[in-house]
Design an enzyme around this catalytic site. Structure first.
Site, short mmCIF file in Angstrom:
data_model
loop_
_atom_site.label_atom_id
_atom_site.label_comp_id
_atom_site.label_asym_id
_atom_site.label_seq_id
_atom_site.Cartn_x
_atom_site.Cartn_y
_atom_site.Cartn_z
CB SER A 11 2.29 -5.04 3.82
OG SER A 11 1.15 -5.02 4.64
CG LEU A 12 -1.08 -4.92 -0.56
CD1 LEU A 12 -1.54 -5.57 -1.87
CD2 LEU A 12 -1.65 -3.54 -0.43
CD GLN A 43 1.55 -9.54 5.76
OE1 GLN A 43 0.41 -9.09 5.76
NE2 GLN A 43 2.19 -9.89 4.66
CG HIS A 76 2.16 -4.34 9.40
ND1 HIS A 76 1.98 -5.67 9.09
CD2 HIS A 76 1.99 -3.65 8.25
CE1 HIS A 76 1.72 -5.77 7.79
NE2 HIS A 76 1.71 -4.57 7.27
NE ARG A 130 -3.17 -8.12 4.97
CZ ARG A 130 -2.36 -7.10 4.72
NH1 ARG A 130 -2.73 -6.14 3.89
NH2 ARG A 130 -1.16 -7.03 5.32
CD GLN A 190 -3.23 0.50 2.05
OE1 GLN A 190 -3.28 -0.61 2.56
NE2 GLN A 190 -4.12 1.44 2.32
#
Length: 315
Positions: A94-95, A252, A203, A119, A10
């Site tokens: 991440s994503l 994560q 996170h 998510r 992102q």
């Protein structure tokens, strides 16, 4: 000579991303159509026409970035690329780890889009707006940043969320604690301590409700062993077992994105070129600051396709 494909997270989104791929290649257009159908939303229209503030919403940006990455992958595959034969590892920020797994066949594109929508919504809903925050700390060693988080976070959450390399760490948690930690980092000599315009403390331990939602969502989808090992964010080692992959994706949500260590791991394990697949060039820039011995390239536009295929054909 070894190659890894990396997939952006992102922040790499921009209005118009992926449209040139869709216009040039039917395989790319099919990916965007598949994502639109999976979400029962014309996400592609939002991606290509905006408005930007709506595209930037976590629940939209996450599946949108995945769609661009997978569109590029499908175009490469239609022109003869075998991920299994040409690429040693995949990883995502991440994503982007979901994009990497979709590319490697662990999840279908439709399931990945739905997982990322869940998510994004769950991460946004985990903490009331205004109660969490994130800050980028530039030019301060990790132990000093961890000490600042520990000092500021007594009685609340404050932790390192991203280790992006190149002297950039991102901290996350309860807003007062993050603001306090940022001030401490400045006092300790950080070049910059910049509060980030984000909608939630990603996170961090405050994301536990979202982690619980992802555990349930991941249990409900078909998971295959990836054709290429994925180097997971939270453990920085290659995974191929679908159940462990799902467990690490749950971790994560609240855990640290260890991107600096991921790039270092690539360098230590024979990777000579990192391709960033999809929108933007953020990961390529980070990689150059982490390990100058690793070459970088981007595949996100039609002009990139032929050049990449020529290079990958020689791999």
């Amino acid at each position: 000579m070894s190659i890894a494909f990396t997939f952006p997270g992102q922040g790499s989104q921009a209005v118009g991303m992926g449209k040139d791929l869709a216009d040039a290649f039917p395989e790319a257009r099919a990916v965007f159509d598949e994502v639109d159908d999976a979400l029962a939303q014309k996400l592609s229209t939002l991606m290509w026409e905006g408005p930007e503030d709506e595209l930037t919403l976590t629940a939209n940006a996450q599946p949108a970035l995945m769609a661009v990455s997978l569109a590029a992958i499908r175009v490469l595959e239609a022109r003869g690329l075998s991920l299994k034969d040409s690429v040693a590892y995949v990883a995502g920020h991440s994503l982007g780890e979901y994009s990497a797994l979709a590319a490697a066949g662990t999840f279908s594109i439709a399931d990945t889009a739905r997982l990322l929508r869940i998510r994004g919504n769950a991460m946004q809903a985990a903490v009331p707006v205004g109660e969490g925050a994130m800050a980028a700390i530039i030019g301060l060693d990790q132990p000093d940043v961890e000490a600042a988080c520990a000092e500021a976070g007594k009685g609340s959450v404050c932790q390192i969320a991203n280790d992006n390399g190149g002297g950039q760490l991102v901290i996350s948690g309860a807003k007062p604690a993050v603001e306090h930690a940022a001030r401490i980092c400045t006092e300790k000599g950080a070049k910059r301590a910049l509060m980030l315009p984000v909608s939630a403390p990603f996170h961090s331990a405050l994301m536990q409700p979202a982690a619980d939602a992802m555990r349930e969502a991941l249990a409900a989808v078909t998971r295959n062993a990836p054709v290429v090992p994925v180097v997971a964010n939270v453990v920085v080692r290659p995974l191929t077992d679908p159940n462990e992959i799902a467990d690490r994706l749950v971790e994560q949500v609240t855990g640290r994105v260890r991107w600096r260590e991921t790039v270092e791991w690539f360098g230590q394990n024979g990777v000579t070129t990192l391709y960033e697949i999809g929108a933007g060039k953020v990961l390529s820039g980070l990689a150059r600051r982490i390990d100058r011995n690793i070459a970088t390239a981007n595949i996100g536009a039609p002009a990139d396709i032929d050049a990449a295929l020529a290079e990958l054909g020689q791999a």
